[in-house]
Motif scaffolding. Structure first.
Motif, mmCIF file in Angstrom:
data_model
loop_
_atom_site.group_PDB
_atom_site.id
_atom_site.type_symbol
_atom_site.label_atom_id
_atom_site.label_comp_id
_atom_site.label_asym_id
_atom_site.label_seq_id
_atom_site.Cartn_x
_atom_site.Cartn_y
_atom_site.Cartn_z
ATOM 1 N N LYS A 144 39.065 41.657 52.295
ATOM 2 C CA LYS A 144 39.477 42.662 53.024
ATOM 3 C C LYS A 144 38.407 43.905 52.400
ATOM 4 O O LYS A 144 38.045 43.534 51.263
ATOM 5 N N ARG A 149 48.379 39.378 50.664
ATOM 6 C CA ARG A 149 49.404 39.779 50.474
ATOM 7 C C ARG A 149 50.339 38.691 51.090
ATOM 8 O O ARG A 149 51.389 38.463 50.691
ATOM 9 N N HIS A 179 52.064 51.070 45.290
ATOM 10 C CA HIS A 179 50.758 50.438 44.913
ATOM 11 C C HIS A 179 49.973 51.195 44.076
ATOM 12 O O HIS A 179 49.409 52.451 44.200
ATOM 13 N N ASN A 231 47.484 51.100 40.598
ATOM 14 C CA ASN A 231 46.329 50.284 39.965
ATOM 15 C C ASN A 231 45.987 51.130 38.377
ATOM 16 O O ASN A 231 46.664 52.446 38.240
ATOM 17 N N TRP A 286 34.897 55.992 42.394
ATOM 18 C CA TRP A 286 35.761 55.717 43.543
ATOM 19 C C TRP A 286 36.195 56.976 44.201
ATOM 20 O O TRP A 286 36.430 58.014 43.416
ATOM 21 N N ASP A 327 40.209 50.680 50.797
ATOM 22 C CA ASP A 327 40.101 49.620 50.017
ATOM 23 C C ASP A 327 41.582 49.200 49.349
ATOM 24 O O ASP A 327 41.862 48.130 49.238
ATOM 25 N N SER A 328 42.430 50.073 49.351
ATOM 26 C CA SER A 328 43.568 49.698 48.779
ATOM 27 C C SER A 328 44.975 49.889 49.667
ATOM 28 O O SER A 328 45.479 48.877 49.892
ATOM 29 N N HIS A 382 46.020 47.005 52.240
ATOM 30 C CA HIS A 382 46.837 46.020 52.019
ATOM 31 C C HIS A 382 48.034 46.456 52.535
ATOM 32 O O HIS A 382 48.722 45.538 53.324
ATOM 33 N N TYR A 406 49.524 47.436 36.883
ATOM 34 C CA TYR A 406 49.031 47.044 38.123
ATOM 35 C C TYR A 406 50.575 46.740 38.606
ATOM 36 O O TYR A 406 51.223 45.864 38.314
ATOM 37 N N TYR A 461 44.965 42.986 39.591
ATOM 38 C CA TYR A 461 45.303 42.254 40.739
ATOM 39 C C TYR A 461 45.137 40.800 40.688
ATOM 40 O O TYR A 461 45.738 39.849 41.074
ATOM 41 N N TYR A 473 46.102 34.243 45.638
ATOM 42 C CA TYR A 473 44.634 33.957 45.789
ATOM 43 C C TYR A 473 44.535 32.575 45.594
ATOM 44 O O TYR A 473 43.772 31.910 46.731
HETATM 45 C C1 ISE Z 1 41.196 46.022 45.216
HETATM 46 O O1 ISE Z 1 40.140 45.696 46.175
HETATM 47 C C2 ISE Z 1 42.421 44.873 45.602
HETATM 48 O O2 ISE Z 1 42.249 44.301 46.896
HETATM 49 C C3 ISE Z 1 43.791 45.167 45.058
HETATM 50 O O3 ISE Z 1 44.595 44.378 45.531
HETATM 51 C C4 ISE Z 1 43.866 46.747 45.077
HETATM 52 O O4 ISE Z 1 45.117 47.049 44.428
HETATM 53 C C5 ISE Z 1 42.897 47.530 44.682
HETATM 54 O O5 ISE Z 1 43.281 49.052 44.926
HETATM 55 C C6 ISE Z 1 41.722 47.298 45.586
HETATM 56 O O6 ISE Z 1 40.566 48.046 44.711
#
Ligand code: ISE
Length: 338
Positions: free
Chosen positions: A99, A129, A157, A159, A166, A174-175, A178, A237, A274, A282
């Motif tokens: 993703k 997820r 969510h 991190n 970033w 990117d976050s 999800h 996380y 993650y 995964y």
């Molecule tokens: C990362 O690419 C992910 O897929 C993680 O699940 C997410 O928590 C993170 O913020 C992303 O950068």
């Protein structure tokens, strides 16, 4: 391909995520091997290839033309996804793409159109997820209807720290992407509008980065989902979701696998990233992908899911930059995606 033969996978992009997938295919997935790795950084490609005992390339086109490539895993940076996906489709190869599918709706649509021209699904998007044991349990529970109709979703969510450089928009594309997918998947509804609220940024966020963000998603089924997205929280996380329904609530992601009590205190540990928190998800995702490809099918999150998420992200980025509630411009769902 025949179920008995080993699936030869080319992994495009072997940074942190891609290299972890290479290891995973070697150690945790049966019926598959890595036959090629590709990275624009030749030294990195060589290092990972040497460990995996496979060929190294810097250009995806060369790797995909190789005779021993049956399937492709795309884990390069998201701006490079479109070219890799179109190349894989041109070779009619099954692809698992990390993703987001692509970083914007226009490129996501071009990929969707290319897959439709092929006339069959070849792309699975890495919305992992959906393979996490707790999220799966939540989805199954909601589907039984035992809790009644969902009214609200609360997502968290967090991190520990975002990678250097970033930008505020990446918290969304990117976050948050999800939670966008999880919301659509848990509810079976489309997201129709996004509002991004901007609390005073944490002093631990890099200068100019809006972190945290508080996002409100509205769906076509009348559900409101809120998301706290905080990528420099510093302590751990954490990814959690709570569904509030007419007859009860259900919550996942607390991570209380083990709680210790000693010296007058109780507690546990918090995963730090993650790859640790979602290791099993995964593994399950990769195994499911390899199994489906070996059966000659494509399952899991589709290119349409990736495209819908890209449309929601675009609305989110507009809300972040311009303020206010932004309606989602969702293209029509093509017949190929049911
Ligand atoms: C990362 O690419 C992910 O897929 C993680 O699940 C997410 O928590 C993170 O913020 C992303 O950068």
């Amino acid at each position: 391909m025949a179920r008995s033969s080993t699936l030869n996978i080319a992994v495009i992009g072997v940074g942190r995520m891609g290299a972890d997938h290479v290891r995973r295919i070697q150690e945790a997935v049966s019926g598959a091997r890595v036959s090629a790795v590709v990275d624009a950084d030749a030294e990195r490609a060589e290092t990972v290839a040497a460990r995996a005992g496979c060929a190294a390339f810097t250009d995806p086109a060369d790797a995909l033309a190789a005779a021993d490539v049956d399937a492709v895993l795309v884990a390069s940076s998201s701006p490079a996804h479109e070219a890799a996906l179109l190349a894989a489709l041109a070779h009619d190869l099954p692809v698992l793409c990390e993703k987001p599918l692509t970083p914007d709706p226009a490129s996501a649509l071009r990929v969707l159109e290319a897959e439709q021209r092929l006339g069959r699904r070849r792309i699975q998007v890495g919305f992992m997820r959906r393979y996490d044991a707790e999220y799966l349990r939540l989805e199954q529970l909601l589907r039984t209807g035992r809790l009644g109709r969902p009214l609200l979703l609360h997502h968290r969510h967090r991190n520990v720290a975002a990678p250097p450089g970033w930008a505020s928009e990446l918290l969304i594309s990117d976050s948050l992407v999800h939670e966008i997918d999880v919301t659509r998947w848990l509810l079976g509804q489309e997201i129709t509008a996004v509002t991004v609220l901007r609390p005073t940024p944490s002093s631990h966020a890099p200068d100019g980065v809006q972190d945290p963000q508080f996002v409100v998603l509205e769906t076509d089924g009348g559900v409101i989902a809120d998301v706290e997205i905080f990528v420099n929280c510093g302590f751990g996380y954490q990814v959690r979701a709570e569904a509030v329904c007419e007859r009860g609530t259900a919550q996942v992601g607390d991570g209380h696998a083990m709680v210790t009590q000693t010296d007058g205190r109780w507690g546990g540990t918090i995963a730090q990233d993650y790859l640790e928190r979602f290791e099993d998800a995964y593994d399950r995702e990769l195994r499911a992908w390899v199994d489906s490809v070996r059966r000659g099918t494509t399952t899991g999150p589709t290119a349409w899911d990736g495209c819908a998420a890209a449309a929601v992200c675009a609305a989110g980025v507009r809300s972040l930059t311009e303020g206010g509630r932004v309606p989602v411009e969702l293209p029509e769902r093509p017949a190929l995606y049911g």
